[in-house]
Design a protein around this motif. Sequence first.
Motif, PDB file in Angstrom:
ATOM      1  N   SER A 176      28.734  45.255  42.270  1.00 48.03           N
ATOM      2  CA  SER A 176      29.351  45.696  43.523  1.00 48.03           C
ATOM      3  C   SER A 176      30.454  44.746  43.973  1.00 48.03           C
ATOM      4  O   SER A 176      31.321  45.138  44.761  1.00 48.03           O
ATOM      5  CB  SER A 176      28.294  45.833  44.626  1.00 48.03           C
ATOM      6  OG  SER A 176      27.741  44.568  44.970  1.00 48.03           O
ATOM      7  N   ASN A 177      30.447  43.503  43.487  1.00 41.71           N
ATOM      8  CA  ASN A 177      31.504  42.548  43.818  1.00 41.71           C
ATOM      9  C   ASN A 177      31.488  41.392  42.814  1.00 41.71           C
ATOM     10  O   ASN A 177      31.049  40.286  43.126  1.00 41.71           O
ATOM     11  CB  ASN A 177      31.332  42.014  45.247  1.00 41.71           C
ATOM     12  CG  ASN A 177      32.594  41.351  45.785  1.00 41.71           C
ATOM     13  OD1 ASN A 177      33.351  40.754  45.038  1.00 41.71           O
ATOM     14  ND2 ASN A 177      32.814  41.456  47.086  1.00 41.71           N
ATOM     15  N   PRO A 178      31.964  41.639  41.591  1.00 40.11           N
ATOM     16  CA  PRO A 178      31.927  40.593  40.560  1.00 40.11           C
ATOM     17  C   PRO A 178      32.694  39.335  40.952  1.00 40.11           C
ATOM     18  O   PRO A 178      32.278  38.219  40.588  1.00 40.11           O
ATOM     19  CB  PRO A 178      32.577  41.273  39.345  1.00 40.11           C
ATOM     20  CG  PRO A 178      32.393  42.735  39.576  1.00 40.11           C
ATOM     21  CD  PRO A 178      32.483  42.913  41.058  1.00 40.11           C
ATOM     22  N   ALA A 179      33.793  39.478  41.689  1.00 38.37           N
ATOM     23  CA  ALA A 179      34.596  38.306  42.045  1.00 38.37           C
ATOM     24  C   ALA A 179      33.814  37.344  42.937  1.00 38.37           C
ATOM     25  O   ALA A 179      33.894  36.125  42.774  1.00 38.37           O
ATOM     26  CB  ALA A 179      35.886  38.737  42.738  1.00 38.37           C
ATOM     27  N   ALA A 180      33.057  37.883  43.892  1.00 36.30           N
ATOM     28  CA  ALA A 180      32.263  37.025  44.767  1.00 36.30           C
ATOM     29  C   ALA A 180      31.149  36.333  43.989  1.00 36.30           C
ATOM     30  O   ALA A 180      30.860  35.151  44.219  1.00 36.30           O
ATOM     31  CB  ALA A 180      31.679  37.853  45.909  1.00 36.30           C
ATOM     32  N   ILE A 181      30.513  37.057  43.091  1.00 31.92           N
ATOM     33  CA  ILE A 181      29.466  36.474  42.246  1.00 31.92           C
ATOM     34  C   ILE A 181      30.047  35.337  41.414  1.00 31.92           C
ATOM     35  O   ILE A 181      29.467  34.246  41.317  1.00 31.92           O
ATOM     36  CB  ILE A 181      28.849  37.555  41.336  1.00 31.92           C
ATOM     37  CG1 ILE A 181      28.051  38.569  42.170  1.00 31.92           C
ATOM     38  CG2 ILE A 181      27.978  36.925  40.253  1.00 31.92           C
ATOM     39  CD1 ILE A 181      26.829  37.999  42.847  1.00 31.92           C
ATOM     40  N   ALA A 182      31.214  35.576  40.810  1.00 35.48           N
ATOM     41  CA  ALA A 182      31.860  34.542  39.999  1.00 35.48           C
ATOM     42  C   ALA A 182      32.205  33.325  40.837  1.00 35.48           C
ATOM     43  O   ALA A 182      31.999  32.177  40.411  1.00 35.48           O
ATOM     44  CB  ALA A 182      33.108  35.104  39.336  1.00 35.48           C
ATOM     45  N   ALA A 183      32.723  33.552  42.025  1.00 34.00           N
ATOM     46  CA  ALA A 183      33.112  32.435  42.886  1.00 34.00           C
ATOM     47  C   ALA A 183      31.917  31.556  43.220  1.00 34.00           C
ATOM     48  O   ALA A 183      32.011  30.327  43.207  1.00 34.00           O
ATOM     49  CB  ALA A 183      33.761  32.965  44.156  1.00 34.00           C
ATOM     50  N   PHE A 184      30.775  32.178  43.517  1.00 28.79           N
ATOM     51  CA  PHE A 184      29.600  31.377  43.846  1.00 28.79           C
ATOM     52  C   PHE A 184      29.128  30.584  42.633  1.00 28.79           C
ATOM     53  O   PHE A 184      28.846  29.384  42.732  1.00 28.79           O
ATOM     54  CB  PHE A 184      28.461  32.255  44.356  1.00 28.79           C
ATOM     55  CG  PHE A 184      27.170  31.495  44.502  1.00 28.79           C
ATOM     56  CD1 PHE A 184      27.000  30.586  45.533  1.00 28.79           C
ATOM     57  CD2 PHE A 184      26.142  31.650  43.588  1.00 28.79           C
ATOM     58  CE1 PHE A 184      25.833  29.850  45.651  1.00 28.79           C
ATOM     59  CE2 PHE A 184      24.964  30.920  43.691  1.00 28.79           C
ATOM     60  CZ  PHE A 184      24.807  30.020  44.727  1.00 28.79           C
ATOM     61  N   PHE A 185      28.999  31.250  41.494  1.00 26.13           N
ATOM     62  CA  PHE A 185      28.501  30.550  40.299  1.00 26.13           C
ATOM     63  C   PHE A 185      29.465  29.499  39.785  1.00 26.13           C
ATOM     64  O   PHE A 185      29.061  28.569  39.084  1.00 26.13           O
ATOM     65  CB  PHE A 185      28.135  31.549  39.214  1.00 26.13           C
ATOM     66  CG  PHE A 185      26.816  32.231  39.429  1.00 26.13           C
ATOM     67  CD1 PHE A 185      25.666  31.498  39.642  1.00 26.13           C
ATOM     68  CD2 PHE A 185      26.707  33.611  39.396  1.00 26.13           C
ATOM     69  CE1 PHE A 185      24.436  32.122  39.841  1.00 26.13           C
ATOM     70  CE2 PHE A 185      25.484  34.251  39.596  1.00 26.13           C
ATOM     71  CZ  PHE A 185      24.351  33.488  39.810  1.00 26.13           C
ATOM     72  N   LEU A 186      30.741  29.615  40.140  1.00 25.07           N
ATOM     73  CA  LEU A 186      31.699  28.567  39.793  1.00 25.07           C
ATOM     74  C   LEU A 186      31.503  27.333  40.675  1.00 25.07           C
ATOM     75  O   LEU A 186      31.936  26.234  40.320  1.00 25.07           O
ATOM     76  CB  LEU A 186      33.140  29.072  39.966  1.00 25.07           C
ATOM     77  CG  LEU A 186      33.705  29.949  38.847  1.00 25.07           C
ATOM     78  CD1 LEU A 186      35.029  30.549  39.278  1.00 25.07           C
ATOM     79  CD2 LEU A 186      33.874  29.140  37.564  1.00 25.07           C
ATOM     80  N   GLY A 187      30.890  27.525  41.838  1.00 28.84           N
ATOM     81  CA  GLY A 187      30.693  26.416  42.757  1.00 28.84           C
ATOM     82  C   GLY A 187      31.936  26.066  43.533  1.00 28.84           C
ATOM     83  O   GLY A 187      32.004  25.017  44.183  1.00 28.84           O
ATOM     84  N   ASP A 188      32.945  26.945  43.475  1.00 28.56           N
ATOM     85  CA  ASP A 188      34.200  26.714  44.199  1.00 28.56           C
ATOM     86  C   ASP A 188      34.130  27.450  45.529  1.00 28.56           C
ATOM     87  O   ASP A 188      34.397  28.631  45.614  1.00 28.56           O
ATOM     88  CB  ASP A 188      35.369  27.221  43.374  1.00 28.56           C
ATOM     89  CG  ASP A 188      36.716  26.975  44.043  1.00 28.56           C
ATOM     90  OD1 ASP A 188      36.721  26.421  45.161  1.00 28.56           O
ATOM     91  OD2 ASP A 188      37.758  27.327  43.435  1.00 28.56           O
ATOM     92  N   LYS A 189      33.743  26.755  46.573  1.00 28.85           N
ATOM     93  CA  LYS A 189      33.499  27.399  47.869  1.00 28.85           C
ATOM     94  C   LYS A 189      34.789  27.880  48.540  1.00 28.85           C
ATOM     95  O   LYS A 189      34.739  28.641  49.499  1.00 28.85           O
ATOM     96  CB  LYS A 189      32.752  26.441  48.791  1.00 28.85           C
ATOM     97  CG  LYS A 189      31.371  26.062  48.262  1.00 28.85           C
ATOM     98  CD  LYS A 189      30.669  25.104  49.187  1.00 28.85           C
ATOM     99  CE  LYS A 189      29.275  24.749  48.681  1.00 28.85           C
ATOM    100  NZ  LYS A 189      29.286  24.145  47.355  1.00 28.85           N
ATOM    101  N   LYS A 227      24.742  21.866  41.431  1.00 25.03           N
ATOM    102  CA  LYS A 227      24.994  23.059  40.634  1.00 25.03           C
ATOM    103  C   LYS A 227      24.490  24.291  41.382  1.00 25.03           C
ATOM    104  O   LYS A 227      23.425  24.249  42.007  1.00 25.03           O
ATOM    105  CB  LYS A 227      24.290  22.960  39.280  1.00 25.03           C
ATOM    106  CG  LYS A 227      24.836  21.854  38.380  1.00 25.03           C
ATOM    107  CD  LYS A 227      24.081  21.827  37.054  1.00 25.03           C
ATOM    108  CE  LYS A 227      24.637  20.758  36.121  1.00 25.03           C
ATOM    109  NZ  LYS A 227      23.917  20.759  34.810  1.00 25.03           N
ATOM    110  N   PRO A 228      25.215  25.396  41.325  1.00 23.88           N
ATOM    111  CA  PRO A 228      24.814  26.599  42.071  1.00 23.88           C
ATOM    112  C   PRO A 228      23.468  27.153  41.616  1.00 23.88           C
ATOM    113  O   PRO A 228      23.157  27.179  40.421  1.00 23.88           O
ATOM    114  CB  PRO A 228      25.939  27.593  41.772  1.00 23.88           C
ATOM    115  CG  PRO A 228      27.113  26.751  41.370  1.00 23.88           C
ATOM    116  CD  PRO A 228      26.521  25.566  40.666  1.00 23.88           C
ATOM    117  N   LEU A 229      22.692  27.605  42.599  1.00 21.92           N
ATOM    118  CA  LEU A 229      21.406  28.258  42.340  1.00 21.92           C
ATOM    119  C   LEU A 229      21.295  29.445  43.294  1.00 21.92           C
ATOM    120  O   LEU A 229      21.340  29.268  44.508  1.00 21.92           O
ATOM    121  CB  LEU A 229      20.231  27.293  42.544  1.00 21.92           C
ATOM    122  CG  LEU A 229      18.846  27.708  42.035  1.00 21.92           C
ATOM    123  CD1 LEU A 229      17.890  26.510  42.033  1.00 21.92           C
ATOM    124  CD2 LEU A 229      18.219  28.847  42.837  1.00 21.92           C
TER     125      LEU A 229
END
Length: 441
Positions: free
Chosen positions: A424-437, A316-318
């Motif tokens: 500053s970059n919600p899409a990148a934050i979402a991508a990381f927390f989704l765990g979809d690299k 799980k992302p941390l």
Amino acid sequence: MKEKNCKALLISAPSSGSGKTSVTASIARWHARLGLKVRVFKTGPDYLDPMVLQRASGHPVYQLDLFMGGLEHCRALLAEAALDADLILVEGVMGLFDGKPSSADLAAAFGLPVLAVIDASAMAQTFGALALGLQKFRSDIQLCGVVANRVGSAGHGVMVGEGLPDDLPLIAALPRDASLTLPERHLGLVQAIELPGLDALLDGWADAWGAAVAPGFEFEAVRFEPQPVFATSPLLLGKRIAVAQDAAFSFIYPANLDCLRALGAEVLTFSPLQGQSLPDCDALWLPGGYPELHAETLNQHPSFFADLRRHLAADKPLLAECGGMLCLAMSLTDGAGRLHPMAGILPGQAMMQRKLSALGLQSIAWPECEQGSPLRGHTFHYSNLATPLAPIATASNPNAGKAAEALYQQGSLRASYIHHYFPSNPAAIAAFFLGDKSYVS
């Protein structure tokens, strides 16, 4: 969202240490006690001053930073506040013209009148020359008045005001009072939650302001243009994101939490210092703070470090930032030289230093960032981390400063000294927390 006029003021100074925070808090508390709704903002990256200003005003304090958030984001925050506020106050950063971007840049961008706070404790007629210099240095900002702070007597207050031009009035002369000061430590002010006498202090500041402010002083109304604060898709809909939040993990921008919620996430806060277990969650954020001051308590938590290991074992992302990263190291040596075992997740040892290790704005391209759209934030720490991990990315400093922090990745763990500004970059934050690299907006 409709345009609205709202009384507003930016409080600045010639330098740090002049008393911007105390004066801003005084004005906020005084008007809040009169029953007005006061919204306060802080210029630039800062966690500690906003804690005091939040207590003074009774409302969360957001950052206005033309680099981290950008012009339109700052415009949106101000416009949203203006919808129901009676008064908007913005505390500046450093001196009025210091930094890139500066407090003066912010005032010019939004037409905010500026109140200059000048420490008058060691000057007399030179006070007027300094105030006049602030007024004339840039033609695109308006200095509406001056506060003489820390005057030695009523006569001293009169003296420093005598040299001011008619269009730059002395708004208040605040007396020097050793009992009305806030304690500090290596990163700045002591946190508001650690000051049991803070409300009494704020009331003392407000009383001093009410007694000193010039009769008839009025705040100017500023027109704020509408702009949506967050225009983003619910990429994290249905996801539960846990956030450690207490005196050890307190460096949290309110806008970051708003951003996660705007992305659709459910935000779950918990306190490791109170022994609370990690909530059932899909991802975890360990923000910065003061783990070095609470290392013994963190070690006494019955399951905190084990919870972190289980979270990562489940892939799980941390996200661990600054103090949150130090908490994951093999050990942490505090300012007194005491070595504390930590979670043992991130290879390496952390050690507090006597001198500042890094300070500056940061821009970094996460793997999830589209080309040309980095994440932004800042760094400010007195520690060093010695780790064998190779960084997956390194930040750049927009002002060509030496601070350029590394970003580390180990499995689903991402760690850095950077305090990221999620909007500053919600899409990148979402991508990381989704765990979809593989995800890129």
